[in-house]
Write a protein that holds these residues in place. Sequence first.
Motif, short mmCIF file in Angstrom:
data_model
loop_
_atom_site.label_atom_id
_atom_site.label_comp_id
_atom_site.label_asym_id
_atom_site.label_seq_id
_atom_site.Cartn_x
_atom_site.Cartn_y
_atom_site.Cartn_z
N GLY A 294 0.80 -1.22 0.00
CA GLY A 294 0.00 0.00 0.00
C GLY A 294 0.83 1.27 0.00
O GLY A 294 1.91 1.33 0.60
N ARG A 295 0.31 2.29 -0.67
CA ARG A 295 0.98 3.60 -0.66
C ARG A 295 0.59 4.42 0.56
O ARG A 295 1.33 5.30 0.98
CB ARG A 295 0.60 4.38 -1.92
CG ARG A 295 1.30 3.91 -3.19
CD ARG A 295 1.10 4.92 -4.31
NE ARG A 295 1.77 4.49 -5.51
CZ ARG A 295 1.87 5.25 -6.59
NH1 ARG A 295 1.33 6.45 -6.61
NH2 ARG A 295 2.48 4.80 -7.66
N VAL A 296 -0.60 4.20 1.09
CA VAL A 296 -1.07 4.93 2.25
C VAL A 296 -1.25 3.94 3.40
O VAL A 296 -2.00 2.97 3.28
CB VAL A 296 -2.40 5.67 1.96
CG1 VAL A 296 -2.87 6.41 3.20
CG2 VAL A 296 -2.22 6.63 0.79
N LEU A 297 -0.55 4.20 4.49
CA LEU A 297 -0.56 3.29 5.63
C LEU A 297 -1.21 3.98 6.83
O LEU A 297 -0.97 5.14 7.09
CB LEU A 297 0.87 2.90 6.01
CG LEU A 297 1.76 2.39 4.87
CD1 LEU A 297 3.21 2.39 5.30
CD2 LEU A 297 1.32 0.99 4.46
N SER A 298 -2.02 3.22 7.54
CA SER A 298 -2.63 3.73 8.77
C SER A 298 -1.98 3.04 9.96
O SER A 298 -1.94 1.80 10.02
CB SER A 298 -4.13 3.46 8.76
OG SER A 298 -4.71 3.81 10.00
N ALA A 299 -1.48 3.83 10.89
CA ALA A 299 -0.82 3.25 12.06
C ALA A 299 -1.77 2.35 12.84
O ALA A 299 -1.36 1.33 13.41
CB ALA A 299 -0.28 4.36 12.96
N SER A 300 -3.04 2.68 12.85
CA SER A 300 -4.01 1.87 13.59
C SER A 300 -4.17 0.48 12.98
O SER A 300 -4.50 -0.47 13.69
CB SER A 300 -5.37 2.58 13.64
OG SER A 300 -5.87 2.80 12.34
N ASP A 301 -3.93 0.37 11.67
CA ASP A 301 -4.03 -0.94 11.02
C ASP A 301 -2.82 -1.83 11.29
O ASP A 301 -2.87 -3.03 11.02
CB ASP A 301 -4.17 -0.76 9.50
CG ASP A 301 -5.48 -0.11 9.10
OD1 ASP A 301 -6.43 -0.15 9.92
OD2 ASP A 301 -5.56 0.44 7.98
N LEU A 302 -1.76 -1.23 11.80
CA LEU A 302 -0.52 -1.98 12.01
C LEU A 302 -0.21 -2.20 13.49
O LEU A 302 0.91 -2.58 13.83
CB LEU A 302 0.64 -1.24 11.34
CG LEU A 302 0.49 -0.99 9.83
CD1 LEU A 302 1.66 -0.15 9.32
CD2 LEU A 302 0.42 -2.30 9.07
N LEU A 303 -1.19 -1.96 14.35
CA LEU A 303 -0.94 -2.07 15.79
C LEU A 303 -0.56 -3.48 16.21
O LEU A 303 0.09 -3.67 17.25
CB LEU A 303 -2.18 -1.62 16.56
CG LEU A 303 -2.47 -0.11 16.55
CD1 LEU A 303 -3.78 0.17 17.26
CD2 LEU A 303 -1.34 0.66 17.19
N VAL A 304 -0.97 -4.48 15.43
CA VAL A 304 -0.68 -5.86 15.81
C VAL A 304 0.82 -6.14 15.81
O VAL A 304 1.29 -6.95 16.62
CB VAL A 304 -1.41 -6.85 14.86
CG1 VAL A 304 -0.89 -6.73 13.44
CG2 VAL A 304 -1.27 -8.28 15.36
N PHE A 305 1.57 -5.44 14.97
CA PHE A 305 2.99 -5.76 14.85
C PHE A 305 3.80 -5.34 16.08
O PHE A 305 4.64 -6.11 16.55
CB PHE A 305 3.55 -5.16 13.57
CG PHE A 305 2.89 -5.72 12.34
CD1 PHE A 305 3.15 -7.01 11.93
CD2 PHE A 305 1.99 -4.97 11.62
CE1 PHE A 305 2.53 -7.55 10.81
CE2 PHE A 305 1.37 -5.48 10.49
CZ PHE A 305 1.63 -6.78 10.10
N PRO A 306 3.59 -4.14 16.63
CA PRO A 306 4.27 -3.85 17.89
C PRO A 306 3.90 -4.82 19.00
O PRO A 306 4.73 -5.15 19.85
CB PRO A 306 3.79 -2.42 18.22
CG PRO A 306 3.45 -1.83 16.89
CD PRO A 306 2.89 -2.95 16.09
N VAL A 307 2.64 -5.30 18.98
CA VAL A 307 2.22 -6.29 19.98
C VAL A 307 3.02 -7.57 19.78
O VAL A 307 3.52 -8.17 20.74
CB VAL A 307 0.71 -6.57 19.88
CG1 VAL A 307 0.31 -7.73 20.78
CG2 VAL A 307 -0.08 -5.32 20.25
N LEU A 308 3.15 -7.99 18.52
CA LEU A 308 3.90 -9.21 18.24
C LEU A 308 5.35 -9.09 18.67
O LEU A 308 5.97 -10.07 19.11
CB LEU A 308 3.83 -9.53 16.75
CG LEU A 308 2.48 -9.98 16.19
CD1 LEU A 308 2.55 -10.13 14.68
CD2 LEU A 308 2.05 -11.30 16.83
N MET A 309 5.90 -7.89 18.53
CA MET A 309 7.32 -7.70 18.84
C MET A 309 7.57 -7.29 20.28
O MET A 309 8.72 -7.09 20.67
CB MET A 309 7.90 -6.64 17.89
CG MET A 309 7.98 -7.10 16.44
SD MET A 309 9.01 -8.57 16.25
CE MET A 309 10.61 -7.93 16.72
N ARG A 310 6.50 -7.14 21.05
CA ARG A 310 6.70 -6.70 22.44
C ARG A 310 7.54 -7.70 23.22
O ARG A 310 8.36 -7.34 24.06
CB ARG A 310 5.33 -6.50 23.09
CG ARG A 310 5.39 -5.75 24.41
CD ARG A 310 4.04 -5.16 24.73
NE ARG A 310 3.65 -4.13 23.76
CZ ARG A 310 2.42 -3.69 23.60
NH1 ARG A 310 1.43 -4.20 24.29
NH2 ARG A 310 2.16 -2.75 22.71
#
Length: 382
Positions: A270-286
Amino acid sequence: MGTNAGTGTGAGPHGGGHAGAVPAEFLAGFREMLADVSRSCRTLTRAERESRRALGEQAADAGIGLRDLTAGHLAAARRAWPALPGVAGAHDTAELRKAGAAVLAALEAGIGALAEGHARAQRHAVRRAEAARRAFVDALLYGRSDPGRIAEEAEGFGLRLADRHTVAVGAPPPGAPYDEAHPLLRRVERELAGRFGDHDALIAPKDGRLVCVAPTGQRQVLDAFVKLTSAADGARVAVSRPHSGAVGVVRSYEEALSALDLAERLALEGRVLSASDLLVFPVLMRDRAAMSDLVQSVLGPLEAARGGPGPLLETISAYAAAGYVNAEAARRLDLSVRALSYRLERIAALTGFDPDDPLQRYTLETAAMGARLLGWPPSAQP
Protein backbone atom coordinates in the motif's frame (compact mmCIF):
# COMPACT_ATOMS: atom_id res chain seq x y z
CA MET A 1 14.03 65.84 -0.08
CA GLY A 2 11.35 65.49 2.60
CA THR A 3 8.63 63.02 3.25
CA ASN A 4 6.35 64.72 0.74
CA ALA A 5 8.51 63.87 -2.26
CA GLY A 6 5.73 63.13 -4.72
CA THR A 7 2.48 61.28 -4.48
CA GLY A 8 3.01 57.96 -6.25
CA THR A 9 0.70 55.00 -5.94
CA GLY A 10 0.56 51.80 -3.98
CA ALA A 11 0.62 50.89 -0.34
CA GLY A 12 2.60 52.85 2.21
CA PRO A 13 5.76 51.70 3.94
CA HIS A 14 3.99 49.46 6.36
CA GLY A 15 1.07 48.37 4.26
CA GLY A 16 -1.00 51.58 4.10
CA GLY A 17 -0.84 55.20 2.92
CA HIS A 18 0.93 56.21 -0.30
CA ALA A 19 4.41 56.21 -1.75
CA GLY A 20 5.05 59.77 -0.61
CA ALA A 21 5.10 58.47 2.97
CA VAL A 22 8.47 56.76 2.39
CA PRO A 23 10.63 58.20 5.20
CA ALA A 24 13.23 60.77 4.14
CA GLU A 25 16.04 58.58 5.48
CA PHE A 26 15.48 56.16 2.59
CA LEU A 27 15.87 59.00 0.08
CA ALA A 28 19.01 60.36 1.72
CA GLY A 29 21.49 61.79 -0.79
CA PHE A 30 19.32 60.87 -3.77
CA ARG A 31 18.57 64.41 -4.97
CA GLU A 32 22.20 65.48 -4.53
CA MET A 33 23.38 62.41 -6.47
CA LEU A 34 21.05 63.20 -9.39
CA ALA A 35 22.14 66.84 -9.34
CA ASP A 36 25.80 65.90 -9.64
CA VAL A 37 25.07 63.36 -12.38
CA SER A 38 23.12 65.94 -14.39
CA ARG A 39 26.00 68.39 -14.09
CA SER A 40 28.82 65.99 -15.03
CA CYS A 41 26.86 63.43 -17.09
CA ARG A 42 28.77 60.67 -15.30
CA THR A 43 27.61 57.20 -14.26
CA LEU A 44 27.03 56.15 -10.66
CA THR A 45 30.11 55.18 -8.72
CA ARG A 46 30.45 51.83 -7.02
CA ALA A 47 30.07 53.52 -3.63
CA GLU A 48 26.84 55.19 -4.73
CA ARG A 49 25.38 51.94 -5.99
CA GLU A 50 26.35 50.16 -2.77
CA SER A 51 24.75 52.91 -0.68
CA ARG A 52 21.49 52.36 -2.60
CA ARG A 53 21.77 48.61 -1.98
CA ALA A 54 22.24 49.27 1.73
CA LEU A 55 19.19 51.55 1.77
CA GLY A 56 17.21 48.85 -0.04
CA GLU A 57 18.13 46.35 2.69
CA GLN A 58 17.23 48.80 5.44
CA ALA A 59 13.89 49.56 3.80
CA ALA A 60 13.04 45.85 3.56
CA ASP A 61 13.94 45.36 7.23
CA ALA A 62 11.69 48.33 8.08
CA GLY A 63 8.77 46.71 6.28
CA ILE A 64 8.75 49.04 3.25
CA GLY A 65 7.76 47.22 0.07
CA LEU A 66 9.86 47.46 -3.08
CA ARG A 67 6.95 48.98 -5.01
CA ASP A 68 6.62 51.80 -2.47
CA LEU A 69 10.36 52.36 -2.31
CA THR A 70 10.62 52.55 -6.10
CA ALA A 71 7.62 54.85 -6.37
CA GLY A 72 9.12 57.16 -3.74
CA HIS A 73 12.40 57.46 -5.65
CA LEU A 74 10.65 58.06 -8.96
CA ALA A 75 8.49 60.73 -7.38
CA ALA A 76 11.57 62.35 -5.84
CA ALA A 77 13.31 62.34 -9.22
CA ARG A 78 10.29 63.88 -10.90
CA ARG A 79 10.11 66.69 -8.35
CA ALA A 80 13.86 67.32 -8.51
CA TRP A 81 14.04 67.26 -12.32
CA PRO A 82 13.29 70.96 -13.13
CA ALA A 83 15.94 72.19 -10.69
CA LEU A 84 18.74 69.79 -11.63
CA PRO A 85 21.79 71.86 -12.72
CA GLY A 86 22.28 69.98 -15.96
CA VAL A 87 18.62 70.47 -16.87
CA ALA A 88 17.96 74.00 -15.65
CA GLY A 89 21.34 75.25 -16.96
CA ALA A 90 21.26 73.53 -20.36
CA HIS A 91 22.04 75.97 -23.17
CA ASP A 92 20.54 73.94 -25.98
CA THR A 93 18.59 70.81 -26.75
CA ALA A 94 21.75 68.71 -27.15
CA GLU A 95 22.96 69.56 -23.63
CA LEU A 96 19.48 68.88 -22.23
CA ARG A 97 19.34 65.49 -23.93
CA LYS A 98 22.81 64.57 -22.69
CA ALA A 99 21.99 65.55 -19.11
CA GLY A 100 18.60 63.80 -19.31
CA ALA A 101 20.14 60.58 -20.60
CA ALA A 102 22.71 60.61 -17.78
CA VAL A 103 20.03 61.20 -15.13
CA LEU A 104 17.81 58.43 -16.51
CA ALA A 105 20.77 56.02 -16.58
CA ALA A 106 21.61 56.94 -12.98
CA LEU A 107 17.98 56.52 -11.99
CA GLU A 108 17.89 53.09 -13.61
CA ALA A 109 21.12 52.01 -11.90
CA GLY A 110 20.08 53.45 -8.55
CA ILE A 111 16.68 51.75 -8.52
CA GLY A 112 18.30 48.51 -9.69
CA ALA A 113 20.67 48.70 -6.72
CA LEU A 114 17.75 49.40 -4.37
CA ALA A 115 15.96 46.32 -5.72
CA GLU A 116 19.09 44.19 -5.24
CA GLY A 117 19.45 45.30 -1.63
CA HIS A 118 15.74 44.81 -0.96
CA ALA A 119 15.85 41.28 -2.43
CA ARG A 120 19.00 40.48 -0.47
CA ALA A 121 17.31 41.46 2.79
CA GLN A 122 14.28 39.36 1.89
CA ARG A 123 16.47 36.32 1.18
CA HIS A 124 18.15 36.77 4.55
CA ALA A 125 14.75 37.03 6.21
CA VAL A 126 13.56 33.87 4.49
CA ARG A 127 16.67 31.99 5.58
CA ARG A 128 16.20 33.19 9.16
CA ALA A 129 12.55 32.12 9.06
CA GLU A 130 13.47 28.72 7.64
CA ALA A 131 16.12 28.23 10.32
CA ALA A 132 13.61 29.13 13.03
CA ARG A 133 11.08 26.79 11.46
CA ARG A 134 13.58 23.92 11.34
CA ALA A 135 14.51 24.47 14.98
CA PHE A 136 10.85 24.51 16.00
CA VAL A 137 10.04 21.37 13.99
CA ASP A 138 13.00 19.56 15.59
CA ALA A 139 11.90 20.58 19.07
CA LEU A 140 8.26 19.68 18.37
CA LEU A 141 8.81 16.26 16.82
CA TYR A 142 11.58 15.12 19.14
CA GLY A 143 10.06 16.48 22.34
CA ARG A 144 13.38 17.85 23.62
CA SER A 145 12.10 21.20 24.89
CA ASP A 146 9.82 22.37 27.64
CA PRO A 147 6.19 21.64 26.60
CA GLY A 148 5.08 25.09 27.75
CA ARG A 149 7.66 26.86 25.61
CA ILE A 150 6.89 24.60 22.63
CA ALA A 151 3.18 25.37 22.97
CA GLU A 152 3.95 29.10 23.02
CA GLU A 153 6.16 28.87 19.94
CA ALA A 154 3.57 26.71 18.18
CA GLU A 155 1.08 29.57 18.22
CA GLY A 156 3.37 31.48 15.86
CA PHE A 157 3.18 28.59 13.41
CA GLY A 158 -0.59 28.25 13.61
CA LEU A 159 -0.68 25.25 15.96
CA ARG A 160 -2.70 25.05 19.16
CA LEU A 161 -1.15 22.09 20.90
CA ALA A 162 -3.98 21.78 23.40
CA ASP A 163 -5.99 20.25 20.53
CA ARG A 164 -5.72 16.68 19.29
CA HIS A 165 -3.45 16.32 16.27
CA THR A 166 -2.73 13.68 13.67
CA VAL A 167 0.65 13.39 11.98
CA ALA A 168 1.22 12.16 8.43
CA VAL A 169 4.73 11.42 7.21
CA GLY A 170 5.46 11.10 3.50
CA ALA A 171 8.44 9.01 2.42
CA PRO A 172 9.85 10.02 -0.98
CA PRO A 173 10.69 7.75 -3.91
CA PRO A 174 14.14 6.18 -3.51
CA GLY A 175 16.96 8.66 -4.04
CA ALA A 176 14.75 11.76 -4.00
CA PRO A 177 14.66 13.13 -0.43
CA TYR A 178 12.42 16.05 0.41
CA ASP A 179 13.93 19.37 1.55
CA GLU A 180 12.98 23.06 1.68
CA ALA A 181 13.69 23.45 -2.04
CA HIS A 182 11.79 20.38 -3.22
CA PRO A 183 8.99 21.26 -5.65
CA LEU A 184 6.53 18.95 -3.89
CA LEU A 185 6.73 21.06 -0.72
CA ARG A 186 5.86 24.22 -2.65
CA ARG A 187 3.07 22.41 -4.51
CA VAL A 188 1.52 21.04 -1.32
CA GLU A 189 1.68 24.44 0.42
CA ARG A 190 0.22 26.21 -2.63
CA GLU A 191 -2.63 23.74 -3.16
CA LEU A 192 -3.60 23.55 0.51
CA ALA A 193 -3.61 27.35 0.75
CA GLY A 194 -5.66 27.58 -2.44
CA ARG A 195 -8.23 25.01 -1.35
CA PHE A 196 -8.51 25.68 2.37
CA GLY A 197 -7.19 29.21 2.84
CA ASP A 198 -5.89 29.78 6.36
CA HIS A 199 -5.47 26.39 8.00
CA ASP A 200 -3.75 25.22 11.16
CA ALA A 201 -1.67 22.42 9.64
CA LEU A 202 2.13 22.55 9.79
CA ILE A 203 3.90 21.25 6.67
CA ALA A 204 7.66 20.79 6.87
CA PRO A 205 10.46 18.57 5.55
CA LYS A 206 12.23 16.46 8.13
CA ASP A 207 15.10 14.00 7.60
CA GLY A 208 14.30 13.67 3.90
CA ARG A 209 10.58 13.11 4.49
CA LEU A 210 7.59 15.45 4.41
CA VAL A 211 5.62 15.90 7.63
CA CYS A 212 2.11 17.23 8.15
CA VAL A 213 0.82 17.99 11.66
CA ALA A 214 -2.91 18.71 11.46
CA PRO A 215 -5.65 19.14 14.07
CA THR A 216 -8.26 16.40 13.96
CA GLY A 217 -10.91 19.01 13.18
CA GLN A 218 -9.21 19.68 9.82
CA ARG A 219 -9.14 16.13 8.51
CA GLN A 220 -9.78 17.35 4.96
CA VAL A 221 -6.42 19.19 5.02
CA LEU A 222 -4.64 16.02 6.14
CA ASP A 223 -6.42 13.94 3.48
CA ALA A 224 -5.38 16.41 0.79
CA PHE A 225 -1.76 16.24 2.01
CA VAL A 226 -1.86 12.45 1.90
CA LYS A 227 -3.28 12.41 -1.62
CA LEU A 228 -0.70 14.86 -2.97
CA THR A 229 2.26 13.24 -1.24
CA SER A 230 1.42 9.65 -2.15
CA ALA A 231 0.84 10.39 -5.84
CA ALA A 232 4.45 9.98 -7.00
CA ASP A 233 5.68 6.53 -8.04
CA GLY A 234 7.58 4.96 -5.17
CA ALA A 235 6.25 7.41 -2.57
CA ARG A 236 4.44 6.27 0.57
CA VAL A 237 2.59 8.04 3.38
CA ALA A 238 1.88 6.85 6.91
CA VAL A 239 -0.85 8.39 9.07
CA SER A 240 -0.78 8.21 12.86
CA ARG A 241 -3.61 7.96 15.33
CA PRO A 242 -4.70 11.29 16.89
CA HIS A 243 -3.14 12.33 20.21
CA SER A 244 -3.33 15.43 22.40
CA GLY A 245 -0.74 18.02 23.40
CA ALA A 246 2.92 18.47 22.54
CA VAL A 247 3.72 14.99 23.84
CA GLY A 248 0.92 13.66 21.65
CA VAL A 249 2.50 15.16 18.54
CA VAL A 250 5.76 13.35 19.35
CA ARG A 251 3.86 10.10 19.86
CA SER A 252 1.95 10.54 16.60
CA TYR A 253 5.15 11.29 14.68
CA GLU A 254 6.82 8.16 16.08
CA GLU A 255 3.76 6.08 15.16
CA ALA A 256 3.91 7.29 11.57
CA LEU A 257 7.66 6.60 11.34
CA SER A 258 7.13 3.13 12.81
CA ALA A 259 4.43 2.42 10.23
CA LEU A 260 6.80 3.38 7.41
CA ASP A 261 9.52 1.18 8.87
CA LEU A 262 7.16 -1.80 9.24
CA ALA A 263 5.90 -1.35 5.69
CA GLU A 264 9.44 -1.49 4.35
CA ARG A 265 10.45 -4.48 6.44
CA LEU A 266 7.27 -6.41 5.65
CA ALA A 267 7.27 -5.36 1.97
CA LEU A 268 3.71 -4.06 2.27
CA GLU A 269 2.25 -2.88 -1.02
CA GLY A 270 0.00 0.00 0.00
CA ARG A 271 0.98 3.60 -0.66
CA VAL A 272 -1.07 4.93 2.25
CA LEU A 273 -0.56 3.29 5.63
CA SER A 274 -2.63 3.73 8.77
CA ALA A 275 -0.82 3.25 12.06
CA SER A 276 -4.01 1.87 13.59
CA ASP A 277 -4.03 -0.94 11.02
CA LEU A 278 -0.52 -1.98 12.01
CA LEU A 279 -0.94 -2.07 15.79
CA VAL A 280 -0.68 -5.86 15.81
CA PHE A 281 2.99 -5.76 14.85
CA PRO A 282 4.27 -3.85 17.89
CA VAL A 283 2.22 -6.29 19.98
CA LEU A 284 3.90 -9.21 18.24
CA MET A 285 7.32 -7.70 18.84
CA ARG A 286 6.70 -6.70 22.44
CA ASP A 287 8.16 -10.03 23.54
CA ARG A 288 11.08 -10.25 21.19
CA ALA A 289 12.45 -13.40 22.79
CA ALA A 290 9.14 -15.21 22.33
CA MET A 291 8.92 -14.10 18.70
CA SER A 292 12.47 -15.25 18.04
CA ASP A 293 11.64 -18.62 19.58
CA LEU A 294 8.53 -18.90 17.37
CA VAL A 295 10.52 -18.11 14.23
CA GLN A 296 13.28 -20.57 15.02
CA SER A 297 10.90 -23.34 16.10
CA VAL A 298 8.49 -23.04 13.17
CA LEU A 299 10.68 -21.83 10.32
CA GLY A 300 14.12 -23.08 11.35
CA PRO A 301 13.65 -26.39 9.46
CA LEU A 302 13.29 -24.43 6.21
CA GLU A 303 17.05 -23.84 6.30
CA ALA A 304 17.42 -27.47 5.16
CA ALA A 305 15.56 -26.73 1.91
CA ARG A 306 17.47 -26.70 -1.37
CA GLY A 307 18.26 -23.06 -2.12
CA GLY A 308 17.78 -22.00 1.50
CA PRO A 309 14.67 -20.83 3.32
CA GLY A 310 14.11 -17.66 1.24
CA PRO A 311 11.83 -19.01 -1.52
CA LEU A 312 9.66 -21.00 0.90
CA LEU A 313 9.40 -18.07 3.31
CA GLU A 314 8.34 -15.86 0.39
CA THR A 315 5.74 -18.49 -0.54
CA ILE A 316 4.20 -18.41 2.95
CA SER A 317 3.87 -14.61 2.81
CA ALA A 318 2.47 -14.57 -0.75
CA TYR A 319 -0.01 -17.35 0.04
CA ALA A 320 -1.32 -15.38 3.04
CA ALA A 321 -1.47 -12.11 1.07
CA ALA A 322 -3.49 -13.89 -1.66
CA GLY A 323 -6.11 -15.02 0.86
CA TYR A 324 -4.88 -18.61 0.53
CA VAL A 325 -6.07 -18.81 -3.06
CA ASN A 326 -3.63 -20.94 -5.02
CA ALA A 327 -4.10 -19.29 -8.42
CA GLU A 328 -3.61 -15.77 -7.02
CA ALA A 329 -0.59 -16.79 -4.95
CA ALA A 330 0.98 -18.47 -7.99
CA ARG A 331 0.43 -15.28 -10.02
CA ARG A 332 2.08 -13.15 -7.34
CA LEU A 333 5.08 -15.49 -7.26
CA ASP A 334 5.20 -15.87 -11.04
CA LEU A 335 4.84 -19.65 -10.67
CA SER A 336 2.55 -22.28 -12.09
CA VAL A 337 -0.13 -23.58 -9.73
CA ARG A 338 1.61 -26.96 -9.79
CA ALA A 339 4.92 -25.39 -8.71
CA LEU A 340 3.14 -23.53 -5.93
CA SER A 341 1.53 -26.77 -4.71
CA TYR A 342 4.95 -28.40 -4.62
CA ARG A 343 6.33 -25.56 -2.47
CA LEU A 344 3.39 -25.81 -0.08
CA GLU A 345 3.99 -29.53 0.27
CA ARG A 346 7.67 -28.90 1.05
CA ILE A 347 6.75 -26.32 3.71
CA ALA A 348 4.41 -28.80 5.38
CA ALA A 349 6.96 -31.61 5.19
CA LEU A 350 9.83 -29.55 6.62
CA THR A 351 8.00 -27.59 9.33
CA GLY A 352 5.20 -29.97 10.26
CA PHE A 353 2.70 -27.13 9.76
CA ASP A 354 0.16 -27.49 6.95
CA PRO A 355 -0.52 -24.18 5.09
CA ASP A 356 -4.02 -25.46 4.25
CA ASP A 357 -4.99 -26.03 7.87
CA PRO A 358 -6.60 -22.79 9.25
CA LEU A 359 -4.87 -22.86 12.66
CA GLN A 360 -1.51 -24.11 11.42
CA ARG A 361 -1.34 -21.65 8.55
CA TYR A 362 -1.96 -18.80 11.02
CA THR A 363 1.08 -19.98 12.95
CA LEU A 364 3.10 -20.08 9.74
CA GLU A 365 1.91 -16.61 8.72
CA THR A 366 2.71 -15.12 12.13
CA ALA A 367 6.15 -16.73 12.12
CA ALA A 368 6.80 -15.39 8.60
CA MET A 369 5.86 -11.86 9.72
CA GLY A 370 8.14 -12.24 12.74
CA ALA A 371 10.95 -13.41 10.47
CA ARG A 372 10.67 -10.24 8.42
CA LEU A 373 10.56 -8.06 11.53
CA LEU A 374 13.59 -9.81 13.00
CA GLY A 375 15.48 -9.93 9.70
CA TRP A 376 15.55 -13.75 9.61
CA PRO A 377 17.27 -15.00 7.60
CA PRO A 378 19.27 -11.99 6.34
CA SER A 379 19.26 -13.24 2.74
CA ALA A 380 15.45 -13.30 2.74
CA GLN A 381 15.11 -9.58 3.38
CA PRO A 382 13.69 -7.62 0.37
